[in-house]
Design an enzyme around this catalytic site. Structure first.
Site, PDB file in Angstrom:
ATOM      1  N   HIS A 294      -7.857   1.649  -9.728  1.00 37.51           N
ATOM      2  CA  HIS A 294      -7.793   0.500 -10.626  1.00 37.51           C
ATOM      3  C   HIS A 294      -8.939   0.497 -11.633  1.00 37.51           C
ATOM      4  CE1 HIS A 294      -4.986  -1.926  -7.815  1.00 37.51           C
ATOM      5  NE2 HIS A 294      -4.322  -1.266  -8.731  1.00 37.51           N
TER       6      HIS A 294
ATOM      7  N   GLU B 119      -2.084  -1.702  -2.054  1.00 37.16           N
ATOM      8  CA  GLU B 119      -2.409  -1.209  -0.700  1.00 37.16           C
ATOM      9  C   GLU B 119      -1.629  -1.977   0.372  1.00 37.16           C
ATOM     10  OE1 GLU B 119      -6.637  -0.934   0.430  1.00 37.16           O
ATOM     11  OE2 GLU B 119      -5.986  -1.144   2.514  1.00 37.16           O
TER      12      GLU B 119
END
Ligand code: SF4
Length: 314
Positions: free
Chosen positions: A45, A131
């Site tokens: 990210h 995740e």
């Protein structure tokens, strides 16, 4: 004459072993297989990392169905993917390289093992984070119940669970907030089973520890990292909780608040596990234009973790 400014630099900060490995996987795939290579989701990210990899020949897609050339390899991001993704890739005859961080894979294996051993599983984490989507997708739908807050844990009904209970967690959570949730679960379900070695990873833990150590001494605190980076956002929360109310995320669209810095005597700086160090150095150089800076690096741990590359790239 420039006014003096003390800067505490948190260490460790920035890239963790899982992020370094994921970026390496994309770069090595480009050199081994040629460009382009597809990458499903942001590999880590961080906007700058993604942009640089695009320049080198990576094409980022949301889903495998967005891949235009099925002969090119695809890489799965460090956050991990639901089981359905490699299954779909196999059905489509795509070659793929999995850049899931080994510490996320560890949580995946835990969930499978617990399920096999007849446990009901609670996952502490943030809804819709890639995740969490990946971890929940290791097992059939509704096999894992998501717990986002202490309130969620409190609301659980003891009689709702017919099988023994276990919990696992996302790797990038706030250590303190998660401990509160786990304590609440343990109070309600004294026999609940937890992971042998905790799921919040070493990098998340160390970065939070370093921030905690310095935040209370600072008038302002900056965490360099992207808005969708869970561990960066957690570091801002940790800095606030540790005593620096004026703690901010320095993401790519944010201007450096030089006027506020001008009113400060001491600031703290850290960066999330997916933020390149050069962004921290750019921030420091910009601050140095107006202030006479003295930097103290506060080191709470030495990190020597290195993860091996997948066998396809060795
Ligand atoms: S933050 Fe932790 S779990 Fe996530 S990639 Fe880095 S080492 Fe792996």
């Amino acid at each position: 004459m420039k006014k003096e400014l003390k800067i505490y630099l948190a260490s460790p900060r920035g890239f963790c072993a899982g992020v370094k490995r994921a970026i390496d996987i994309v770069e090595k795939s480009i050199s081994k297989f040629g460009s382009p290579v597809y990458v499903r989701h942001e590999i880590v990210h961080n906007k700058q990392v993604v942009e640089e990899l695009k320049q080198k020949g990576a094409i980022f897609v949301d889903e495998l169905s967005d891949i235009k050339d099925g002969k090119r390899p695809v890489i799965f991001s460090a956050h991990g993917v639901p089981k359905s993704v490699p299954e779909e890739a196999k059905l489509k005859n795509l070659s793929f390289v999995d850049a899931t961080c080994p510490l996320v894979s560890k949580v995946h294996r835990e969930s499978e093992q617990l399920n096999k051993n007849g446990f009901e599983i609670l996952l502490i984490g943030h809804k819709n984070h890639p995740e969490v989507v990946g971890t929940m997708g290791q097992l059939p739908k509704d096999s894992i119940k998501l717990i986002e807050t202490k309130k969620d844990a409190e609301a659980l009904n003891v009689n709702d669970f017919k099988k023994p209970l276990a919990y696992i967690t996302q790797t990038t959570l706030s250590v303190d907030d998660t401990a509160e949730i786990i304590n609440c679960l343990k109070r309600k379900f004294p026999k609940i089973k937890g992971p042998v070695k905790e799921d919040i990873c070493y990098a998340t833990t160390n970065r939070q520890l370093a921030v905690k150590k310095i935040a209370s001494k600072c008038d302002m605190f900056f965490v360099v990292g992207s808005r969708n980076s869970s561990n960066s956002v957690r570091l801002v929360e940790v800095a606030k909780k540790a005593g620096c109310k004026n703690s901010q995320l320095m993401h790519s669209e944010k201007e450096i608040p030089l006027k506020d810095i001008d009113k400060s005597d001491t600031i703290g700086i850290s960066s999330g596990a997916s933020a390149p160090e050069k962004l921290v150095q750019t921030l420091l150089n910009n601050i140095k234009k107006d202030r006479k800076v003295s930097i103290e690096e506060v080191v709470v741990a030495e990190e020597k973790v290195v993860f091996k590359l997948p066998k396809e790239l060795n």
